[in-house]
Design a protein around this motif. Structure first.
Motif, PDB file in Angstrom:
ATOM      1  N   VAL A 217      92.592  78.412  27.889  1.00  7.86           N
ATOM      2  CA  VAL A 217      93.395  78.435  26.662  1.00  7.86           C
ATOM      3  C   VAL A 217      94.876  78.452  27.017  1.00  7.86           C
ATOM      4  O   VAL A 217      95.680  77.743  26.415  1.00  7.86           O
ATOM      5  CB  VAL A 217      93.007  79.628  25.760  1.00  7.86           C
ATOM      6  N   PHE A 218      95.252  79.223  28.021  1.00 12.65           N
ATOM      7  CA  PHE A 218      96.639  79.313  28.477  1.00 12.65           C
ATOM      8  C   PHE A 218      97.202  77.915  28.754  1.00 12.65           C
ATOM      9  O   PHE A 218      98.269  77.557  28.260  1.00 12.65           O
ATOM     10  CB  PHE A 218      96.691  80.180  29.748  1.00 12.65           C
ATOM     11  N   PHE A 219      96.483  77.110  29.503  1.00 16.48           N
ATOM     12  CA  PHE A 219      96.978  75.788  29.878  1.00 16.48           C
ATOM     13  C   PHE A 219      96.901  74.786  28.726  1.00 16.48           C
ATOM     14  O   PHE A 219      97.821  73.995  28.528  1.00 16.48           O
ATOM     15  CB  PHE A 219      96.224  75.265  31.100  1.00 16.48           C
ATOM     16  N   HIS A 220      95.824  74.846  27.949  1.00 12.09           N
ATOM     17  CA  HIS A 220      95.681  73.882  26.855  1.00 12.09           C
ATOM     18  C   HIS A 220      96.672  74.149  25.721  1.00 12.09           C
ATOM     19  O   HIS A 220      97.117  73.205  25.069  1.00 12.09           O
ATOM     20  CB  HIS A 220      94.240  73.840  26.352  1.00 12.09           C
ATOM     21  N   VAL A 221      97.057  75.407  25.506  1.00  5.92           N
ATOM     22  CA  VAL A 221      98.085  75.703  24.497  1.00  5.92           C
ATOM     23  C   VAL A 221      99.406  75.064  24.906  1.00  5.92           C
ATOM     24  O   VAL A 221     100.093  74.450  24.083  1.00  5.92           O
ATOM     25  CB  VAL A 221      98.242  77.226  24.280  1.00  5.92           C
ATOM     26  N   GLN A 222      99.763  75.172  26.165  1.00  4.60           N
ATOM     27  CA  GLN A 222     101.008  74.555  26.631  1.00  4.60           C
ATOM     28  C   GLN A 222     100.974  73.038  26.449  1.00  4.60           C
ATOM     29  O   GLN A 222     101.953  72.439  25.996  1.00  4.60           O
ATOM     30  CB  GLN A 222     101.238  74.906  28.105  1.00  4.60           C
ATOM     31  N   MET A 223      99.842  72.424  26.795  1.00  3.28           N
ATOM     32  CA  MET A 223      99.725  70.977  26.638  1.00  3.28           C
ATOM     33  C   MET A 223      99.792  70.591  25.160  1.00  3.28           C
ATOM     34  O   MET A 223     100.460  69.617  24.796  1.00  3.28           O
ATOM     35  CB  MET A 223      98.431  70.474  27.269  1.00  3.28           C
ATOM     36  N   ALA A 224      99.107  71.363  24.311  1.00  2.00           N
ATOM     37  CA  ALA A 224      99.103  71.064  22.873  1.00  2.00           C
ATOM     38  C   ALA A 224     100.508  71.175  22.292  1.00  2.00           C
ATOM     39  O   ALA A 224     100.924  70.329  21.491  1.00  2.00           O
ATOM     40  CB  ALA A 224      98.142  72.006  22.140  1.00  2.00           C
ATOM     41  N   LYS A 225     101.250  72.181  22.701  1.00  2.00           N
ATOM     42  CA  LYS A 225     102.614  72.336  22.186  1.00  2.00           C
ATOM     43  C   LYS A 225     103.476  71.149  22.609  1.00  2.00           C
ATOM     44  O   LYS A 225     104.239  70.614  21.797  1.00  2.00           O
ATOM     45  CB  LYS A 225     103.237  73.644  22.650  1.00  2.00           C
ATOM     46  N   ARG A 226     103.354  70.727  23.877  1.00  2.00           N
ATOM     47  CA  ARG A 226     104.120  69.568  24.343  1.00  2.00           C
ATOM     48  C   ARG A 226     103.772  68.309  23.546  1.00  2.00           C
ATOM     49  O   ARG A 226     104.597  67.411  23.406  1.00  2.00           O
ATOM     50  CB  ARG A 226     103.888  69.322  25.836  1.00  2.00           C
ATOM     51  N   LEU A 227     102.553  68.268  23.024  1.00  2.00           N
ATOM     52  CA  LEU A 227     102.106  67.108  22.245  1.00  2.00           C
ATOM     53  C   LEU A 227     102.409  67.258  20.757  1.00  2.00           C
ATOM     54  O   LEU A 227     102.013  66.417  19.955  1.00  2.00           O
ATOM     55  CB  LEU A 227     100.609  66.882  22.465  1.00  2.00           C
ATOM     56  N   GLY A 228     103.105  68.343  20.385  1.00  2.00           N
ATOM     57  CA  GLY A 228     103.539  68.509  19.005  1.00  2.00           C
ATOM     58  C   GLY A 228     102.737  69.476  18.163  1.00  2.00           C
ATOM     59  O   GLY A 228     102.972  69.583  16.952  1.00  2.00           O
ATOM     60  N   ALA A 229     101.792  70.196  18.743  1.00  2.00           N
ATOM     61  CA  ALA A 229     101.016  71.160  17.970  1.00  2.00           C
ATOM     62  C   ALA A 229     101.907  72.307  17.505  1.00  2.00           C
ATOM     63  O   ALA A 229     102.777  72.764  18.238  1.00  2.00           O
ATOM     64  CB  ALA A 229      99.854  71.713  18.796  1.00  2.00           C
ATOM     65  N   THR A 230     101.685  72.749  16.292  1.00  2.00           N
ATOM     66  CA  THR A 230     102.451  73.870  15.753  1.00  2.00           C
ATOM     67  C   THR A 230     101.744  75.187  16.073  1.00  2.00           C
ATOM     68  O   THR A 230     100.555  75.213  16.428  1.00  2.00           O
ATOM     69  CB  THR A 230     102.589  73.748  14.226  1.00  2.00           C
TER      70      THR A 230
END
Length: 101
Positions: free
Chosen positions: A53-66
């Motif tokens: 989750v730690f890594f996927h949250v960072q990737m999601a944020k970089r992709l525009g996730a709020t």
């Protein structure tokens, strides 16, 4: 040694094949990259896998996730596994989101 490093050390052919699978999944076109990351966050949260989750949250944020998309993705796990995902992942995921670039 983390799990992937151990996999590369002990089973390099399997690790290479795993990388190929991940690349193939990235290249599918049915979901955009942000949505794929949100799906990973939901799945990994339901499993209580805070490291993923730690890594996927960072990737999601970089992709525009709020922040709200991250939060709601984890909250949806309530209907699948009860409080497990929320209890193990929500607070740390939101902290990671706030700190991520």
């Amino acid at each position: 040694m983390n799990t992937l490093d151990l996999l590369y050390k002990e089973a390099p052919d399997v690790a290479t094949a795993f990388d190929g699978l991940i690349d193939a999944l990235k290249n599918t076109t049915g979901l955009d990259a942000k949505t794929k990351q949100l799906v990973y966050i939901g799945i990994k949260s339901s499993m209580g896998d805070t490291s993923a989750v730690f890594f996927h949250v960072q990737m999601a944020k970089r992709l525009g996730a709020t922040r709200e998309e991250i939060r709601d993705t984890i909250l949806i796990t309530l209907s699948v596994c009860g409080l497990k995902g929320v209890a193990s992942c929500l607070e740390s995921a939101l902290e990671v989101y706030e700190k991520a670039e």
